[in-house]
Design a protein around this motif. Structure first.
Motif, short mmCIF file in Angstrom:
data_model
loop_
_atom_site.label_atom_id
_atom_site.label_comp_id
_atom_site.label_asym_id
_atom_site.label_seq_id
_atom_site.Cartn_x
_atom_site.Cartn_y
_atom_site.Cartn_z
N LYS A 53 7.44 2.33 -5.32
CA LYS A 53 6.58 2.62 -4.12
C LYS A 53 5.25 1.84 -4.49
O LYS A 53 4.66 1.33 -3.88
CB LYS A 53 6.44 3.98 -4.06
N TYR A 54 4.79 2.18 -5.64
CA TYR A 54 3.39 1.67 -6.25
C TYR A 54 3.59 0.06 -6.12
O TYR A 54 2.55 -0.36 -5.50
CB TYR A 54 3.16 2.19 -7.75
N ALA A 55 4.77 -0.40 -6.70
CA ALA A 55 4.57 -1.94 -6.58
C ALA A 55 4.71 -2.38 -5.21
O ALA A 55 4.22 -3.28 -4.91
CB ALA A 55 6.11 -2.14 -7.49
N SER A 56 5.44 -1.66 -4.37
CA SER A 56 5.46 -2.31 -2.92
C SER A 56 4.18 -2.11 -2.17
O SER A 56 3.87 -3.07 -1.32
CB SER A 56 6.56 -1.52 -2.20
N PHE A 57 3.33 -1.05 -2.60
CA PHE A 57 2.09 -0.97 -1.83
C PHE A 57 1.28 -2.16 -2.51
O PHE A 57 0.47 -2.64 -1.92
CB PHE A 57 1.50 0.34 -2.05
N CYS A 58 1.52 -2.30 -3.89
CA CYS A 58 0.48 -3.38 -4.43
C CYS A 58 0.76 -4.66 -3.90
O CYS A 58 0.14 -5.62 -3.45
CB CYS A 58 1.11 -3.38 -5.86
N GLY A 59 2.17 -5.00 -3.63
CA GLY A 59 2.68 -6.45 -3.23
C GLY A 59 1.95 -6.33 -1.75
O GLY A 59 1.66 -7.58 -1.34
N TYR B 284 9.63 -0.54 4.44
CA TYR B 284 8.76 -0.75 5.44
C TYR B 284 7.96 -1.89 5.09
O TYR B 284 7.24 -2.63 5.56
CB TYR B 284 8.21 0.61 5.64
N ASN B 285 7.27 -1.62 3.72
CA ASN B 285 6.22 -2.79 3.08
C ASN B 285 6.71 -3.93 3.24
O ASN B 285 6.02 -5.23 3.47
CB ASN B 285 5.40 -2.26 1.92
N LEU B 286 7.98 -4.20 2.67
CA LEU B 286 8.39 -5.53 2.57
C LEU B 286 8.80 -6.10 4.19
O LEU B 286 8.55 -7.26 4.18
CB LEU B 286 9.93 -5.34 2.04
N ALA B 287 9.12 -5.18 5.09
CA ALA B 287 9.23 -5.71 6.29
C ALA B 287 8.07 -6.10 6.98
O ALA B 287 7.76 -7.29 7.78
CB ALA B 287 9.93 -4.53 7.17
N LYS B 288 7.13 -5.37 6.83
CA LYS B 288 5.68 -5.77 7.20
C LYS B 288 5.05 -7.02 6.47
O LYS B 288 4.44 -7.71 7.08
CB LYS B 288 4.62 -4.49 6.77
N SER B 289 5.21 -7.13 5.34
CA SER B 289 4.88 -8.45 4.53
C SER B 289 5.80 -9.76 5.21
O SER B 289 5.14 -10.60 5.23
CB SER B 289 5.40 -8.09 3.13
#
Length: 155
Positions: free
Chosen positions: A53-59, A89-94
């Motif tokens: 989770k932390y890594a995905s938000f960082c990315g 979700y973070n990956l999809a938005k990215s």
């Protein structure tokens, strides 16, 4: 893209830097959010349940700040994620940020298998007008057979 649905699960047990990052992200302060997420990500071991989770938000916040390397971080942690829809979700938005519709759709499909009720992914699916695959893939979407079979399968 709306930042309202940043994360929908309780994150009160997360690293304080992560919590601060969420608040900055909600306010659209991407550089500050990125800094907080980086601190949470770098100070957490791979075995921590919140690491992905932390890594995905960082990315994701790196992507928002124009760093394409953030996309690599999001992709890497999504490969190892089994439970947390926020990671997908973070990956999809990215992916969407870089106008890659196909990858966005693929990630949303994967993420929905992990967490079908994730409100952010459900909203993003509607926003990008994601449709289900046609029953007969080699025929055009508006072909009569695809229309009839699609109606039958939906019932």
């Amino acid at each position: 893209m709306s930042i309202e649905s940043v994360t929908y699960k309780d994150y009160s047990l997360c690293n304080p830097n992560f919590i601060n990052g969420i608040e900055f992200l909600k306010r659209g302060m991407f550089s500050q959010a990125c800094h907080c997420f980086e601190m949470a990500y770098e100070k957490t071991s791979y075995t921590d349940m919140h690491y992905n989770k932390y890594a995905s938000f960082c990315g994701y916040t790196r992507v928002l700040n124009g760093d394409r390397g953030g996309l690599s971080i999001c992709r890497e942690v999504a490969r190892n994620e089994l439970y947390d829809g926020d990671v997908f979700y973070n990956l999809a938005k990215s992916e969407w940020h870089f106008n890659d519709r196909k990858r966005t759709v693929d990630v949303l499909l994967q993420g929905m298998e992990v967490d079908y009720m994730h409100p952010g992914m459900r909203d993003l699916r509607k926003k990008i007008n994601m449709r289900k695959k046609t029953p007969i893939g080699f025929l055009p979407r508006n072909h009569a057979l695809n229309n009839k079979l699609g109606k039958l399968f939906r019932k």
